[in-house]
Design an enzyme around this catalytic site. Structure first.
Site, short mmCIF file in Angstrom:
data_model
loop_
_atom_site.label_atom_id
_atom_site.label_comp_id
_atom_site.label_asym_id
_atom_site.label_seq_id
_atom_site.Cartn_x
_atom_site.Cartn_y
_atom_site.Cartn_z
N LYS A 299 -2.95 -8.58 1.30
CA LYS A 299 -2.66 -9.16 2.62
C LYS A 299 -1.24 -8.85 3.07
CE LYS A 299 -6.06 -11.42 4.32
NZ LYS A 299 -6.91 -10.83 5.36
N HIS B 82 -3.72 -5.71 9.38
CA HIS B 82 -4.20 -6.38 10.60
C HIS B 82 -3.25 -6.09 11.77
CE1 HIS B 82 -7.10 -8.33 8.09
NE2 HIS B 82 -6.17 -8.86 7.35
#
Ligand code: NAD
Length: 358
Positions: free
Chosen positions: A76, A94
């Site tokens: 992440k 992201h």
């Protein structure tokens, strides 16, 4: 040149997954790859297991000062910071769909001369991702859906309580069975049943003995909303939405169905409440491990409740199995990283294009 991979410690709270396992570390070492692993108390695999497989263990967060040729590997987001990024990084950033903070992040890469290979954009020629967590997202999403159904059936006041990562799939199944008690598993319908998430959901529901209706593109061709969904207690949405489509269910349809509705919980694995194409337009925001459900309809008067599970990092709830599966898919490509391959070139091109648009 020897490839130097550097597994950083995750900084996102509750993130226990890893893109390389200790067994994978051994295979990398056997292939001549140098592996450095940052200490982590949160990772599902022990530091000592990586060390036993030949990895060098270093302090948490040391990647920022790693040799420039090291490839920094994670799952992440990087810790919030403004420092220029000089390395090659491999993780789920992201950022390429212009999510919050994307310009700032790409700006850090531009300043430092580093490269971002986003795991979501490592793709084969046919556009399929080389490594994905989908199967376990569906598996866990369906399980949390079952917990939510059991919670409603029990009539306990308040919403389903927090869920925490389970150490194994067996323990997850035990938790579902314990919650169901002597009640049968919910009649369920899975949409996107032929995909990764959908097949994970169907496997979990099958393990609990739930009757499962499996739908994919063929069954939804006519376009929603579908009253057949309302005849099941649990609806698992696991489709990959590619563009505009009619919703699978609507609030109006649900309210009008009255007592004919058996549907009590939607496990929205696809979980895209902010998309204009969301086929489950019944809720505003994602839910969390702390508060796994949101009440979408009813619960007052004679309107039966309908709860939605919309956790957007479901595989984190089964970190061991999901890491082992993902790492196994990724490993052959890590072995090709030093030479480069179409998969890595493709991901780099997406990064360069996005950098130019910044
Ligand atoms: N919540 C999470 O933590 C989490 C984690 C991983 C993936 N996801 C999401 O889950 C979704 C599915 O991912 P996946 O890896 O399983 O994708 P996938 O491509 O493997 O499967 C998607 C399936 O949906 C089917 N489909 C597409 N449109 C449909 C329609 N209109 N009606 C019926 N079926 C349809 C496809 O035919 C395919 O079988 C994606 O949106 C992904 O982002 C969520």
């Amino acid at each position: 040149m020897t490839l130097h991979l550097w597994l950083r410690a995750e900084s996102k709270p509750g993130e226990e997954r890893a893109p390389v396992t200790p067994a994978g570390a051994k295979r990398l070492r056997d292939a001549g790859v140098r592996l450095t692993v940052e200490r982590s108390t949160g990772r599902i695999f022990a530091d000592a297991d990586y060390a036993a497989c030949g990895a060098a263990i270093v302090e948490t967060g040391a990647w920022a000062a790693a040799p420039k040729d090291a490839v920094i590997l994670g799952i992440k987001e990087l810790p919030a910071d403004t420092a220029p990024l000089v390395h090659r990084h491999v993780y789920f950033a992201h950022a390429f769909k212009e999510q919050k903070g994307w310009r700032e992040l790409l700006g850090r890469f531009a300043q430092g001369g580093g490269t971002l290979f986003d795991l979501e954009y490592l793709k084969r020629d046919d556009g399929r991702r080389v490594a994905a967590f989908g199967y376990w997202a569906g598996y866990v999403g369906a399980a949390v859906g079952v917990l939510a159904v059991a919670h409603q059936r029990a009539g306990t006041p308040g919403a389903l309580g927090a869920v925490r990562p389970w150490p194994s799939r067996e323990r997850l199944i035990e938790a579902c069975k314990a919650a169901l008690g002597d009640q049968p598993a919910p009649t369920s319908i899975v949409l996107g049943a032929k995909g990764r998430s959908g097949s994970g959901a169907a496997t979990l529901l099958g393990a609990l003995g739930a009757p499962v209706t499996s739908w994919d593109l063929e069954e939804t061709r006519a376009g929603g909303p579908f009253d057949a969904i309302l005849t099941h207690e649990l609806f698992v949405n696991a489709v990959l939405v590619m563009g505009a489509m009619k919703p699978f269910v609507t609030r109006e349809q649900i309210v009008n169905a009255g007592a004919r509705r058996r549907l009590r919980v939607i496990a929205d694995v696809s979980c895209d409440p902010h998309s204009p194409y969301n086929p489950v337009p019944l809720y505003e925001d994602t839910t969390t491990m702390e508060q796994p459900t949101v009440r979408a309809v009813g619960g007052r008067g004679d309107v039966a409740p309908l709860d939605v599970v919309a956790i957007d990092h479901l595989p984190s709830l089964l970190p061991r199995e999901s890491s082992e599966d993902f790492a196994e898919q990724l490993l052959p490509h890590l072995l090709e990283l030093a030479q480069g391959s179409a998969v890595w070139r493709g991901a780099e091109q997406v990064f360069r294009d996005k950098l130019a648009q910044r």
